[in-house]
Write a protein that holds these residues in place. Structure first.
Motif, PDB file in Angstrom:
ATOM      1  N   ILE A   1      -8.718  -1.586  -9.037  1.00 37.95           N
ATOM      2  CA  ILE A   1      -8.484  -0.725 -10.193  1.00 37.95           C
ATOM      3  C   ILE A   1      -9.528   0.382 -10.311  1.00 37.95           C
ATOM      4  O   ILE A   1      -9.193   1.524 -10.629  1.00 37.95           O
ATOM      5  CB  ILE A   1      -8.415  -1.554 -11.493  1.00 37.95           C
ATOM      6  N   VAL A   2     -10.787   0.099 -10.041  1.00 29.74           N
ATOM      7  CA  VAL A   2     -11.849   1.079 -10.322  1.00 29.74           C
ATOM      8  C   VAL A   2     -12.176   2.011  -9.170  1.00 29.74           C
ATOM      9  O   VAL A   2     -12.852   3.017  -9.375  1.00 29.74           O
ATOM     10  CB  VAL A   2     -13.145   0.407 -10.831  1.00 29.74           C
ATOM     11  N   THR A   3     -11.708   1.717  -7.960  1.00 33.01           N
ATOM     12  CA  THR A   3     -12.017   2.593  -6.830  1.00 33.01           C
ATOM     13  C   THR A   3     -10.855   3.540  -6.551  1.00 33.01           C
ATOM     14  O   THR A   3      -9.692   3.171  -6.718  1.00 33.01           O
ATOM     15  CB  THR A   3     -12.328   1.790  -5.551  1.00 33.01           C
ATOM     16  N   PRO A   4     -11.148   4.764  -6.106  1.00 30.00           N
ATOM     17  CA  PRO A   4     -10.067   5.702  -5.792  1.00 30.00           C
ATOM     18  C   PRO A   4      -9.103   5.172  -4.729  1.00 30.00           C
ATOM     19  O   PRO A   4      -7.891   5.315  -4.871  1.00 30.00           O
ATOM     20  CB  PRO A   4     -10.802   6.950  -5.296  1.00 30.00           C
ATOM     21  N   ASP A   5      -9.633   4.556  -3.668  1.00 23.84           N
ATOM     22  CA  ASP A   5      -8.762   4.016  -2.622  1.00 23.84           C
ATOM     23  C   ASP A   5      -7.876   2.905  -3.159  1.00 23.84           C
ATOM     24  O   ASP A   5      -6.693   2.817  -2.823  1.00 23.84           O
ATOM     25  CB  ASP A   5      -9.579   3.499  -1.438  1.00 23.84           C
ATOM     26  N   GLY A   6      -8.448   2.037  -3.979  1.00 22.21           N
ATOM     27  CA  GLY A   6      -7.664   0.944  -4.543  1.00 22.21           C
ATOM     28  C   GLY A   6      -6.571   1.443  -5.457  1.00 22.21           C
ATOM     29  O   GLY A   6      -5.396   1.112  -5.293  1.00 22.21           O
ATOM     30  N   LEU A   7      -6.934   2.272  -6.434  1.00 21.32           N
ATOM     31  CA  LEU A   7      -5.966   2.749  -7.422  1.00 21.32           C
ATOM     32  C   LEU A   7      -4.859   3.573  -6.777  1.00 21.32           C
ATOM     33  O   LEU A   7      -3.688   3.443  -7.137  1.00 21.32           O
ATOM     34  CB  LEU A   7      -6.686   3.562  -8.492  1.00 21.32           C
ATOM     35  N   SER A   8      -5.216   4.383  -5.790  1.00 18.33           N
ATOM     36  CA  SER A   8      -4.192   5.223  -5.147  1.00 18.33           C
ATOM     37  C   SER A   8      -3.339   4.430  -4.153  1.00 18.33           C
ATOM     38  O   SER A   8      -2.392   4.958  -3.600  1.00 18.33           O
ATOM     39  CB  SER A   8      -4.830   6.433  -4.469  1.00 18.33           C
ATOM     40  N   SER A   9      -3.648   3.173  -3.971  1.00 19.44           N
ATOM     41  CA  SER A   9      -2.822   2.321  -3.123  1.00 19.44           C
ATOM     42  C   SER A   9      -1.617   1.759  -3.861  1.00 19.44           C
ATOM     43  O   SER A   9      -0.638   1.360  -3.238  1.00 19.44           O
ATOM     44  CB  SER A   9      -3.651   1.144  -2.583  1.00 19.44           C
ATOM     45  N   PHE A  10      -1.685   1.720  -5.203  1.00 14.06           N
ATOM     46  CA  PHE A  10      -0.579   1.094  -5.929  1.00 14.06           C
ATOM     47  C   PHE A  10      -0.157   1.805  -7.205  1.00 14.06           C
ATOM     48  O   PHE A  10       0.911   1.523  -7.739  1.00 14.06           O
ATOM     49  CB  PHE A  10      -0.917  -0.363  -6.268  1.00 14.06           C
ATOM     50  N   PHE A  11      -0.949   2.743  -7.710  1.00  7.71           N
ATOM     51  CA  PHE A  11      -0.630   3.315  -9.019  1.00  7.71           C
ATOM     52  C   PHE A  11      -0.608   4.840  -9.024  1.00  7.71           C
ATOM     53  O   PHE A  11       0.396   5.443  -9.359  1.00  7.71           O
ATOM     54  CB  PHE A  11      -1.627   2.788 -10.055  1.00  7.71           C
ATOM     55  N   THR A  12      -1.708   5.460  -8.676  1.00 12.57           N
ATOM     56  CA  THR A  12      -1.784   6.916  -8.675  1.00 12.57           C
ATOM     57  C   THR A  12      -1.544   7.445  -7.267  1.00 12.57           C
ATOM     58  O   THR A  12      -1.632   6.697  -6.292  1.00 12.57           O
ATOM     59  CB  THR A  12      -3.173   7.409  -9.134  1.00 12.57           C
ATOM     60  N   THR A  13      -1.267   8.729  -7.163  1.00 11.42           N
ATOM     61  CA  THR A  13      -1.246   9.374  -5.855  1.00 11.42           C
ATOM     62  C   THR A  13      -2.677   9.648  -5.422  1.00 11.42           C
ATOM     63  O   THR A  13      -3.015   9.532  -4.249  1.00 11.42           O
ATOM     64  CB  THR A  13      -0.465  10.703  -5.921  1.00 11.42           C
ATOM     65  N   GLU A  14      -3.507   9.972  -6.407  1.00  9.94           N
ATOM     66  CA  GLU A  14      -4.913  10.285  -6.133  1.00  9.94           C
ATOM     67  C   GLU A  14      -5.740  10.019  -7.376  1.00  9.94           C
ATOM     68  O   GLU A  14      -5.297  10.260  -8.494  1.00  9.94           O
ATOM     69  CB  GLU A  14      -5.040  11.756  -5.743  1.00  9.94           C
ATOM     70  N   ALA A  15      -6.949   9.527  -7.161  1.00  7.51           N
ATOM     71  CA  ALA A  15      -7.957   9.411  -8.216  1.00  7.51           C
ATOM     72  C   ALA A  15      -9.173  10.175  -7.706  1.00  7.51           C
ATOM     73  O   ALA A  15      -9.617   9.949  -6.578  1.00  7.51           O
ATOM     74  CB  ALA A  15      -8.303   7.956  -8.489  1.00  7.51           C
ATOM     75  N   SER A  16      -9.698  11.082  -8.515  1.00  5.41           N
ATOM     76  CA  SER A  16     -10.754  11.990  -8.045  1.00  5.41           C
ATOM     77  C   SER A  16     -12.096  11.322  -7.808  1.00  5.41           C
ATOM     78  O   SER A  16     -12.914  11.845  -7.056  1.00  5.41           O
ATOM     79  CB  SER A  16     -10.924  13.151  -9.021  1.00  5.41           C
ATOM     80  N   ALA A  17     -12.336  10.173  -8.439  1.00  5.78           N
ATOM     81  CA  ALA A  17     -13.633   9.493  -8.290  1.00  5.78           C
ATOM     82  C   ALA A  17     -13.496   8.052  -8.760  1.00  5.78           C
ATOM     83  O   ALA A  17     -12.487   7.665  -9.349  1.00  5.78           O
ATOM     84  CB  ALA A  17     -14.700  10.213  -9.115  1.00  5.78           C
ATOM     85  N   ALA A  18     -14.544   7.279  -8.501  1.00  6.78           N
ATOM     86  CA  ALA A  18     -14.584   5.893  -8.976  1.00  6.78           C
ATOM     87  C   ALA A  18     -14.754   5.873 -10.489  1.00  6.78           C
ATOM     88  O   ALA A  18     -15.294   6.808 -11.087  1.00  6.78           O
ATOM     89  CB  ALA A  18     -15.737   5.146  -8.314  1.00  6.78           C
ATOM     90  N   MET A  19     -14.299   4.804 -11.084  1.00  2.06           N
ATOM     91  CA  MET A  19     -14.446   4.632 -12.526  1.00  2.06           C
ATOM     92  C   MET A  19     -15.820   4.042 -12.815  1.00  2.06           C
ATOM     93  O   MET A  19     -16.093   2.886 -12.492  1.00  2.06           O
ATOM     94  CB  MET A  19     -13.330   3.738 -13.068  1.00  2.06           C
ATOM     95  N   VAL A  20     -16.675   4.862 -13.393  1.00  2.41           N
ATOM     96  CA  VAL A  20     -18.000   4.427 -13.840  1.00  2.41           C
ATOM     97  C   VAL A  20     -18.165   4.890 -15.286  1.00  2.41           C
ATOM     98  O   VAL A  20     -17.605   5.916 -15.677  1.00  2.41           O
ATOM     99  CB  VAL A  20     -19.135   4.980 -12.945  1.00  2.41           C
ATOM    100  N   PRO A  21     -18.920   4.144 -16.103  1.00  7.98           N
ATOM    101  CA  PRO A  21     -19.036   4.490 -17.519  1.00  7.98           C
ATOM    102  C   PRO A  21     -19.436   5.952 -17.729  1.00  7.98           C
ATOM    103  O   PRO A  21     -20.351   6.468 -17.081  1.00  7.98           O
ATOM    104  CB  PRO A  21     -20.126   3.542 -18.024  1.00  7.98           C
ATOM    105  N   GLY A  22     -18.710   6.612 -18.616  1.00  2.00           N
ATOM    106  CA  GLY A  22     -19.002   7.989 -18.974  1.00  2.00           C
ATOM    107  C   GLY A  22     -18.382   9.050 -18.081  1.00  2.00           C
ATOM    108  O   GLY A  22     -18.389  10.228 -18.424  1.00  2.00           O
ATOM    109  N   ALA A  23     -17.843   8.649 -16.947  1.00  2.00           N
ATOM    110  CA  ALA A  23     -17.254   9.614 -16.016  1.00  2.00           C
ATOM    111  C   ALA A  23     -15.894  10.094 -16.520  1.00  2.00           C
ATOM    112  O   ALA A  23     -15.192   9.380 -17.236  1.00  2.00           O
ATOM    113  CB  ALA A  23     -17.092   8.986 -14.634  1.00  2.00           C
ATOM    114  N   THR A  24     -15.542  11.303 -16.122  1.00  2.00           N
ATOM    115  CA  THR A  24     -14.186  11.795 -16.322  1.00  2.00           C
ATOM    116  C   THR A  24     -13.541  11.866 -14.949  1.00  2.00           C
ATOM    117  O   THR A  24     -14.072  12.507 -14.042  1.00  2.00           O
ATOM    118  CB  THR A  24     -14.171  13.176 -16.997  1.00  2.00           C
ATOM    119  N   VAL A  25     -12.433  11.179 -14.793  1.00  2.00           N
ATOM    120  CA  VAL A  25     -11.737  11.063 -13.520  1.00  2.00           C
ATOM    121  C   VAL A  25     -10.346  11.678 -13.686  1.00  2.00           C
ATOM    122  O   VAL A  25      -9.684  11.458 -14.701  1.00  2.00           O
ATOM    123  CB  VAL A  25     -11.606   9.574 -13.116  1.00  2.00           C
ATOM    124  N   THR A  26      -9.914  12.433 -12.696  1.00  2.00           N
ATOM    125  CA  THR A  26      -8.561  12.994 -12.727  1.00  2.00           C
ATOM    126  C   THR A  26      -7.639  12.110 -11.907  1.00  2.00           C
ATOM    127  O   THR A  26      -7.932  11.798 -10.751  1.00  2.00           O
ATOM    128  CB  THR A  26      -8.545  14.431 -12.162  1.00  2.00           C
TER     129      THR A  26
END
Length: 146
Positions: free
Chosen positions: A22-47
């Motif tokens: 869920i929190v890594t771009p490779d993981g999330l884009s494997s099943f949910f998004t086409t792309e996640a711009s960065a890892a999910m870390v507190p305070g970050a804004t991810v596209t």
């Protein structure tokens, strides 16, 4: 009263594996998004980009507790995913709020239930069977009629 949606499921994988998906771009884009711009870390804004719907939006990451909790805000709501170990499997509890009132709130809840069901099914298909994006569609619809 704040109306919220809660979706729960269990995946036969350890919490650490579910968390990383869920929190890594490779993981999330494997099943949910086409792309996640960065890892999910507190305070970050991810596209997050969703190619099947030609859509992208920003997610502001909130609290993260490794292997236990992931939270963020996205347009119109806050989402929390709690992970709990169940004998080597993981119980997911996804909470999204607010849903709103009246027909608009009901329609949002229906749509988000559909989306979170897809999320969990896609996550399970990826983690257990190694499938990537097993069926994104921009044609599926759920409608609430008053």
């Amino acid at each position: 009263m704040t109306r919220k949606l809660i979706v729960e499921d269990r995946i036969d994988r350890p919490a650490g594996e579910v968390f990383r998906a869920i929190v890594t771009p490779d993981g999330l884009s494997s099943f949910f998004t086409t792309e996640a711009s960065a890892a999910m870390v507190p305070g970050a804004t991810v596209t997050w980009r969703f190619g099947h719907a030609d859509a992208a939006f920003d997610v502001t990451v909130g609290e993260i507790e490794t292997d236990r909790l992931i939270s963020w805000t996205w347009p119109g709501a806050q989402v929390t995913i709690a992970l709990a170990d169940e004998d080597g499997a993981t119980r997911l509890t996804i909470t999204e709020q607010p849903m709103g009132d009246g027909i608009e709130g009901a329609a949002r809840a229906v749509g988000q239930t559909q989306g979170w069901t897809y999320f969990v099914c896609g996550l399970r298909a990826h983690l257990i069977h190694g499938l990537r994006h097993f069926g994104l569609s921009d044609a599926i619809r759920a409608t609430v009629v008053a």
